[in-house]
Write a protein that holds these residues in place. Structure first.
Motif, mmCIF file in Angstrom:
data_model
loop_
_atom_site.group_PDB
_atom_site.id
_atom_site.type_symbol
_atom_site.label_atom_id
_atom_site.label_comp_id
_atom_site.label_asym_id
_atom_site.label_seq_id
_atom_site.Cartn_x
_atom_site.Cartn_y
_atom_site.Cartn_z
ATOM 1 N N PHE A 152 0.858 -1.204 0.000
ATOM 2 C CA PHE A 152 0.000 0.000 0.000
ATOM 3 C C PHE A 152 0.882 1.238 0.000
ATOM 4 N N GLN A 186 4.066 1.481 -0.864
ATOM 5 C CA GLN A 186 4.870 1.595 -2.073
ATOM 6 C C GLN A 186 4.039 2.144 -3.231
ATOM 7 N N GLN A 187 2.805 1.689 -3.301
ATOM 8 C CA GLN A 187 1.973 2.163 -4.398
ATOM 9 C C GLN A 187 1.454 3.575 -4.197
ATOM 10 N N HIS A 188 0.867 3.787 -3.037
ATOM 11 C CA HIS A 188 0.197 5.075 -2.864
ATOM 12 C C HIS A 188 1.045 6.142 -2.216
ATOM 13 N N LYS A 239 10.856 -0.264 -6.638
ATOM 14 C CA LYS A 239 9.695 -0.129 -7.506
ATOM 15 C C LYS A 239 10.047 -0.005 -8.982
ATOM 16 N N THR A 268 3.819 -2.629 -10.367
ATOM 17 C CA THR A 268 2.449 -2.148 -10.208
ATOM 18 C C THR A 268 2.462 -0.702 -10.674
ATOM 19 N N PRO A 269 1.500 -0.348 -11.488
ATOM 20 C CA PRO A 269 1.492 1.018 -12.013
ATOM 21 C C PRO A 269 1.308 2.043 -10.903
ATOM 22 N N ASP A 270 1.873 3.193 -11.085
ATOM 23 C CA ASP A 270 1.804 4.243 -10.081
ATOM 24 C C ASP A 270 0.464 4.989 -10.186
ATOM 25 N N PRO A 271 -0.330 4.920 -9.134
ATOM 26 C CA PRO A 271 -1.651 5.552 -9.178
ATOM 27 C C PRO A 271 -1.577 7.053 -9.447
ATOM 28 N N GLN A 272 -0.583 7.705 -8.867
ATOM 29 C CA GLN A 272 -0.495 9.155 -9.050
ATOM 30 C C GLN A 272 -0.212 9.508 -10.502
ATOM 31 N N GLN A 312 -8.890 3.345 -3.548
ATOM 32 C CA GLN A 312 -8.804 3.602 -2.123
ATOM 33 C C GLN A 312 -10.025 4.392 -1.687
#
Lengths: 366, 366
Positions: free
Chosen positions: A138, A140-142, B28, B73-77, B118
């Motif tokens: 969580f 690392q991603q967000h 990452k 994992t793709p970066d949400p931002q 989220q």
DNA sequence: TTCGAAAATGTCACCGGTGTCAATCCTAAT
DNA sequence: ATTAGGATTGACACCGGTGACATTTTCGAA
């Protein structure tokens, strides 16, 4: 031909169409619009947004004026991308009492109001072996700005270790100093337990029982220790068969109280480690045909809303949970301001005497 | 010279240093790393991430393998920035019952688990004149993927209108069809009210009172209407002086019940519009010296946790709140999959008979 | 008046993805 | 064998900011 590099860029040329002349809130202005209108580079605008001290007052004022005129607000996603840090504050919890969680949420929201930060919920299940890994992913991603860890997550040392590795700030809410250092909100649960014990002893009770939480919670031990200390000061002891675990849940409280009442010498008073279990005790006591507080006194802990909704209202040890949540968030955001002042804020519990406790029948309180 | 266009780019050249050869989870991996290792353009990787159908199966498999290997994992931002849409689902609420809110939260979290989304909390205060503007600015800034609006926010038509203008999806949870069309979770509160009325009438009560919620809530009217319908079917009527408002709060419930009990002919049974008010009624009834259910029966609505924690346990109309939250989130995410199938999901309430209701003294139930 | 360091501001690449549109690859039809 | 047209894939700018570092001002000291 990217943007027009025309000579007359002094006018509020492009950007959102300025019809009459009033500021435009449509379509969201960007930092580029501000920079163009203020005739400075976007970097300088960025400095103003971030309160950098290296901007001349005059420039700053001019830029702020443009920002106000345009109703510009920086894009959180873009900032997050560039900074590698989002504007999210994560609440990571695994707490059996929903009331506790809601109040923490409220407190955090109070503190976050008016800031750029948003609260995201991240429940977890500490009993799962991969719970730390999940939280790590969580993060690392967000890339949350920070985390707030109420009990029992706050007491998870493996998690704290992992968090220190990861690039996150966090504030823990707990009842004791923890091994891993970190900023924290601390509650003197021991004092609360002592207050409960003292109250019951003062009322004249001698045969007092305790329903405690899971042994994996530090608060369980703190509350019990304080409680026993107070009993000792009154010349009493908590007999081993008068201490039962109730899992911090309502059902656990019912079962624990039933167990206590089935003893040869049922207690005159019960101190439950939290309100949920105290509520369970109410049910068990009533089922067994006893009256509260005439036959049996009950004390809870937390002062969650249910305490005031029971009949008679529950005497309990109040923890200012909402304020604690708020303080936790405030502590977390301090870093944002650069000034990392306080590292520990302590809250003291306070006993709230209501209708569920009374002197034992035929006795007078001290 | 951007990326190395060297001949030997077959080797996993740069990227995170591949020491021995095992996959690297540190630091990452980005879409560029994946693209390089899979020897395709980042755009194609993007297509795979987004399940685009225009990628050859073989290519897709190869890319997926690399993704798995790298733990990418793709970066949400970054995605949010490029798409102008974040991966946040906002829960916008203004509900007097915390229990209701927690359960909705839980449901949403259930549905969001395992997705990229989220949950962010966005409480609001409908009594403030600028509440719509605040929500708008939240949307403009954070560009949430969608919103979930439980009552009473769901019934805010000005808000719905503003939301339609803005670029957000939303799902509303309400007890009626609303003017503005939108996807929604609907509860048949009328049926619930009817079930409560029928239950009390069947028990033989004739003098039945109702404590309802604020008139600004649609559910208030639905529940009452259903209740009155059931009474009518039993040949009874709800006398005007037997219907009092309780604001959907505990305190309101206490006051309303006290008012009812002070009447010349106090009711034999009370149907409260929600559990909070029913809990308040418990207190007022006890204070007045009556017994539950021997002297007065009480029925609640919602079946929040407190219903089962009271003594005697509260007979109430259960609404599957958690499931509703979950359904709302699922409905919202459907858009993500492209397939916008259902637009309305209906939940039926169900009466849960517990200990707070009984036939009036000296009477037998039908 | 001149000079140098500090103060203020600007340049430019880059964060990690997606949109647009052009380029290339296939496959069946001619 | 050719070729048209759809299936795939790639190039490149851009989303809206920030970081590192270069450049220009500013101003007191020499």
């Amino acid at each position: 031909m990217k943007h027009e590099t025309d000579p007359d860029d002094a006018e509020p040329t492009s950007g959102p169409q300025t019809a009459g002349g009033e500021a435009v809130l449509r379509g969201k202005a960007t930092i580029n619009d501000v920079a163009r209108l203020a005739k400075v580079s976007k970097k300088t605008v960025s400095r103003v947004i971030n309160e950098s001290p290296f901007v001349k007052q005059k420039t700053r004022d001019a830029i702020k004026a443009v920002i106000a005129e345009l109703g510009f607000t920086p894009d959180p996603q873009a900032r997050a991308l560039a900074r590698r840090k989002s504007f999210l504050v994560g609440l990571v919890y695994d707490n059996p009492s929903p009331q506790y969680v809601v109040n923490i949420q409220r407190g955090i929201l109070d503190a976050l109001e008016g800031t750029d930060f948003q609260l995201v919920l991240h429940p977890c299940d500490r009993s799962k072996p991969d719970h730390v890994a999940r939280i790590q992913s969580f993060i690392q991603q967000h890339k949350p700005f920070g985390l707030i860890l109420p009990p029992s997550v706050s007491e998870d040392e493996p998690l704290a270790l992992a968090l220190n590795e990861a690039d996150v700030d966090y504030v823990r809410i707990a009842s004791v100093e923890l091994d891993t250092p970190s900023r924290m909100i601390r509650t003197l649960d021991g004092d609360g337990g002592a207050a409960a014990g003292r109250h019951l002893a003062d009322l004249g009770h001698r045969n007092i029982a305790h329903i405690h939480g899971p042994l994996s919670f530090r608060s369980t031990h703190e509350r019990r220790a304080g409680f026993e200390r107070a009993l000792a000061e009154a010349g009493l002891v908590l007999r081993p068969d008068m201490a039962v675990e109730g899992g911090y849940t309502f059902e656990g409280g019912v079962a624990a109280a039933e167990h206590l009442l089935a003893q040869p010498h049922p207690p005159q008073a019960i101190f439950a480690g939290n309100d949920e279990m105290a509520t369970g005790a109410y049910v068990a006591v009533r089922r067994a045909g006893f009256r509260i507080p005439e036959d049996i006194s009950i004390v809870g802990f937390d002062d969650t809303p249910i305490a005031g909704r029971l009949w008679p209202a529950l005497t309990t040890v109040r923890l200012p949970i909402r304020e604690m949540g708020s303080a936790a968030a405030t502590l977390l955001l301090q870093t944002a301001d650069g000034m990392t002042t306080k590292k520990l804020i302590t809250f003291s519990p306070e006993i709230i005497v209501r209708g569920s406790t009374a002197a034992p029948e035929g006795t007078e309180a001290t």
